[in-house]
Design a protein around this motif. Structure first.
Motif, PDB file in Angstrom:
ATOM      1  N   LYS A   5       1.315  -0.162  -5.313  1.00 27.22           N
ATOM      2  CA  LYS A   5       1.142  -0.091  -3.864  1.00 27.22           C
ATOM      3  C   LYS A   5       2.125   0.914  -3.278  1.00 27.22           C
ATOM      4  O   LYS A   5       3.323   0.901  -3.636  1.00 27.22           O
ATOM      5  CB  LYS A   5       1.353  -1.479  -3.253  1.00 27.22           C
ATOM      6  CG  LYS A   5       1.199  -1.528  -1.753  1.00 27.22           C
ATOM      7  CD  LYS A   5       2.522  -1.390  -1.021  1.00 27.22           C
ATOM      8  CE  LYS A   5       2.336  -1.197   0.473  1.00 27.22           C
ATOM      9  NZ  LYS A   5       3.617  -1.045   1.184  1.00 27.22           N
ATOM     10  N   SER A  38      -0.955   1.978   2.189  1.00 27.48           N
ATOM     11  CA  SER A  38      -0.819   1.796   3.630  1.00 27.48           C
ATOM     12  C   SER A  38      -1.429   2.998   4.330  1.00 27.48           C
ATOM     13  O   SER A  38      -1.765   3.997   3.700  1.00 27.48           O
ATOM     14  CB  SER A  38       0.649   1.746   4.022  1.00 27.48           C
ATOM     15  OG  SER A  38       1.275   0.616   3.533  1.00 27.48           O
ATOM     16  N   GLY A 183       2.770  -4.815   8.058  1.00 25.18           N
ATOM     17  CA  GLY A 183       3.414  -4.743   6.742  1.00 25.18           C
ATOM     18  C   GLY A 183       2.568  -5.401   5.660  1.00 25.18           C
ATOM     19  O   GLY A 183       3.008  -5.565   4.520  1.00 25.18           O
TER      20      GLY A 183
END
Ligand code: ASP
Ligand code: MG
Length: 714
Positions: A5, A38, A183
């Motif tokens: 990630k 993200s 987040g």
């Protein structure tokens, strides 16, 4: 499967995305990858702002334009030709959808933009790539369904090398698009990892792992190499922004370690969060804070990895804040962590103060040891230091370093970067013998350790002390020297601010000298000292009482066991006891000399000059005398003990009478019951109504080494 990630700053621009692609390519060579990303940094904030503006307003147009520009720039840098056109039109189509999306769904587009670009790039690089729609697969608050969806989607594509999935976004059970909270991409990654039973979960961010504090607020913060899930959860829940707290649960349940890594420093091992056995002694992990702007307060949390004493931890916290001039508004502990609140304005200072107190231990001082003597005590000492130096460093902040070892052939020196250099100016040196190479090379403050039994080495002590070296000695021959020499050594130590310690010389590890010096230093007057400090004689006499063997037989047995000197007459003459008595007396401030001690040896002068065999024969012949003495003692319910004593006596030299002899003591005497190689000392002094009695083991190389080590560390 490995799940990687990358956060917003890792994909913020084309340069950073290239780093990500490097890391992913490397991983993909090992195993399949699920890449979770993200939105590019700042994008989610802009989208939230966008949703608050009016449709058709100029403000909204400006925001949209800035997002288009940033993504357009990335595409231009990463792609060329037809590929660039294809990606541009995909992104343009997404922007068209964004323009008409309901306000509450606008925030979900950031991850669509970023992952679309990255998936296309990976495809262009030749990886069999598949973009996964997290809005369909990830069902909020329903892990069972989520895991099913993801594992099925992955199973359907056995050929795919890299799956690319947007983090953060998901849908409600009824299909409505939603998010996992700010987040939340970390959480998405943990869900993908648990669903695919991944072998690895890596969270790539812009700091080297979870740190002891936020490095932006606390410059001295450092990476925590590994921590248990619970501590990571505690730090994340109480303000550590590096990890989104809900991430921990799915990884923990699936037993997958979480690696927190730095995209900008990919070689740094970062932090591993995993199942760890409960720490026996809890360690402090880190300090975090959450700001409460409404109350103008900051809530600090000091996290540990085990059970702590909450009360003392709170006291230490409040105390260190107080020292920094900060008032603690509240402080409590749940037995694992400490929670404290301070005014918002001083939060940064408070974090630094706590970090200093709990995480920045004083820099360790290295203590260089020059050990003279490789005999039993020397070897035991080296062994002991090697075994325990780590624990010692932790407990005392002193790093023991063996800088040199000597035997009768000379020194083996282990040079160090901090030393004076291998050899100094020979003119400078005041020592000539064994100490000379040390004086030339040892840094000031080093410790010369004398574990020899050399009679002459004491001549070097003064020079060593004057050169700024400390001395720890177990060699009683070096201290039981004429008083002038003894006094010169003590003066040299005092004048040069160094120490000369020799607790081991009497009663081995028993704190006899320390106890006498403590009294003498506080001007307590010693009335008498009775010391049973000759292991050999004590053992011989106590065994004689208990067994039917002859005195000669017992002496021979002691010699066979290596308990006596090579000539047992040295022991029987009381020489060792004499040395110990000199050291004891001088510690009490009495400048006793050898000649001033009355000695009644166990055997008389008629034993001198005989061969060892003749000696034993004579001893055997003398048995009736020994037996008679023993019988007399026994009849009086007494026992024979070899006692070195110093008693106040106005007639005696320096106001004392010193003697060494066999005394018959009755059951009320502390020495009556000691046996074997036990030692005891009875100190009577003016201030104390009852005598001080110190008793315990007085023999053994390991014990002596422990005592020497104690002097080194004191
Ligand atoms: N883009 C989302 C956020 O900024 C999710 C994430 O970055 O993890 O909150
Ligand atoms: Mg993030």
């Amino acid at each position: 499967m490995q799940v990687l990630k990358f956060g917003g700053s890792s994909v913020a621009n084309a340069t950073n995305i290239s780093r990500v692609l490097d890391i992913v390519s490397k991983a993909a060579r090992k195993d399949r990858v699920a890449l979770v990303c993200s939105a590019i940094s700042g994008c989610t904030d802009t989208l939230l702002g966008l949703a608050r503006t009016e449709r058709g307003s100029a403000e909204r147009a400006v925001m949209l334009e800035s997002l288009k520009t940033r993504h357009g720039d990335i595409i231009r840098r990463l792609f060329t030709g037809v590929e660039r056109e294809a990606v541009s039109s995909k992104i343009a189509a997404l922007f068209d959808k964004l323009a008409v999306a309901p306000e509450d769904e606008m925030v979900t587009f950031g991850e669509l933009f970023s992952t679309t670009i990255i998936a296309e790039k990976l495809r262009c690089e030749g990886f069999r790539t598949k973009w996964l729609d997290s809005r369909i697969l990830v069902i909020k608050d329903n892990t069972t369904l989520t895991y099913n969806n993801i594992s099925t989607a992955v199973a359907l594509e056995p050929e795919v090398e890299v799956f690319v999935a947007p983090g953060f976004i998901a849908s409600e059970y009824d299909g409505k698009v939603t998010t996992l909270g700010r987040g939340g991409s970390d959480f998405s990654a943990a869900l993908y990892a648990a669903a695919t039973k991944a072998s690895r979960l890596e969270i790539w961010t812009d700091v080297p792992g979870i740190m002891t504090a936020n490095p932006k607020q606390v410059p001295a913060a450092r990476t925590i190499p590994e921590m248990p899930y619970q501590a990571a959860l505690d730090m994340a829940s109480h303000g550590a922004k590096v990890l989104y707290a809900p991430t921990v649960q799915p990884a923990m349940e699936a037993g997958i370690a979480i690696h927190i890594l730095d995209t900008f420093e990919p070689e740094n091992p970062g932090t591993v969060i995993k199942a760890l056995p409960e720490a026996e002694v809890a360690e402090w992990m880190g300090v975090t804070s959450v700001d409460d702007t409404r109350q103008e307060e900051s809530l600090l949390c000091l996290v540990s990895n085990g059970r702590i004493n909450g009360e003392s931890a709170c006291a230490r916290t409040v105390d260190c804040l107080k020292k920094a001039g900060i008032r603690t508004l509240s402080c409590s502990s749940d037995g694992t962590n400490v929670y404290a609140s301070v005014r918002l304005a001083v939060a940064g200072e408070a974090l630094n103060a706590i970090h200093r107190e709990f995480f920045e231990t004083a820099p360790a001082t290295t203590v260089n040891l020059y050990i003279a003597g490789k005999g039993a005590v020397g070897s035991a000492l080296v062994e002991l230091i090697n075994e325990s130096s780590e624990r010692i460093a932790r407990r005392t902040g002193k790093v023991l370093r063996i800088a040199g070892i000597a035997d009768s052939h000379g020194w083996t020196l282990f040079p160090s970067a901090t030393g004076k250099g291998p050899v100094g100016d020979p003119q400078e040196a005041t020592c000539t013998g064994i100490a000379r190479p040390i004086v030339l090379s040892a840094p000031r403050g080093s410790i010369f350790v004398d574990v020899t039994d050399s009679e002459t080495i004491y001549k070097e002590y003064e020079g060593l002390l004057r050169e700024g070296l400390n001395i720890v000695s177990s060699n009683r021959r070096a201290l039981a020297v004429p008083f002038v020499d003894y006094a010169a050594m003590q003066a040299a130590a005092q004048e040069n601010g160094v120490f000369l310690r020799y607790e081991t010389t009497v009663g081995s590890a028993l704190p006899m000298l320390e106890s006498i010096a403590a009294g003498a230093n506080s001007s307590d007057e010693i009335l008498s000292i009775e010391a049973v400090v000759s292991c050999t004689l004590n053992r011989i006499l106590s065994e004689y009482t208990l067994t039917p063997c002859s005195f000669a037989q017992i002496v021979r047995k002691a010699q066979d066991e290596g308990l006596t000197e090579s000539d047992p007459r040295i022991d029987l003459s009381g020489r060792e006891a004499l040395r110990k008595l000199l050291i004891l007396a001088r510690e009490a401030g009495v400048p006793l000399e050898e000649e001033e001690v009355e000695i009644e040896p166990v055997i008389g002068p008629e034993y001198a000059g005989l061969s060892l065999d003749e000696f034993y024969a004579r001893l055997e012949a003398d048995e009736p005398r020994f037996a008679a003495l023993e019988a007399a003692a026994d009849a009086a319910h007494q026992r024979q003990r070899f006692v070195a004593s110093l008693e106040k006596d106005p007639e005696g030299p320096h106001g004392y009478r010193a003697s060494i002899k066999v005394k018959n003591v009755d059951a009320s005497h502390p020495a009556y019951r000691i046996t074997g190689t036990e030692n005891a000392i009875i100190i009577r002094s003016a201030y104390h109504p009852y005598p001080l009695l110190i008793q315990g083991a007085g023999e053994g190389a390991r014990l002596a080494a422990a005592s020497v080590l104690n002097d080194i560390l004191r």
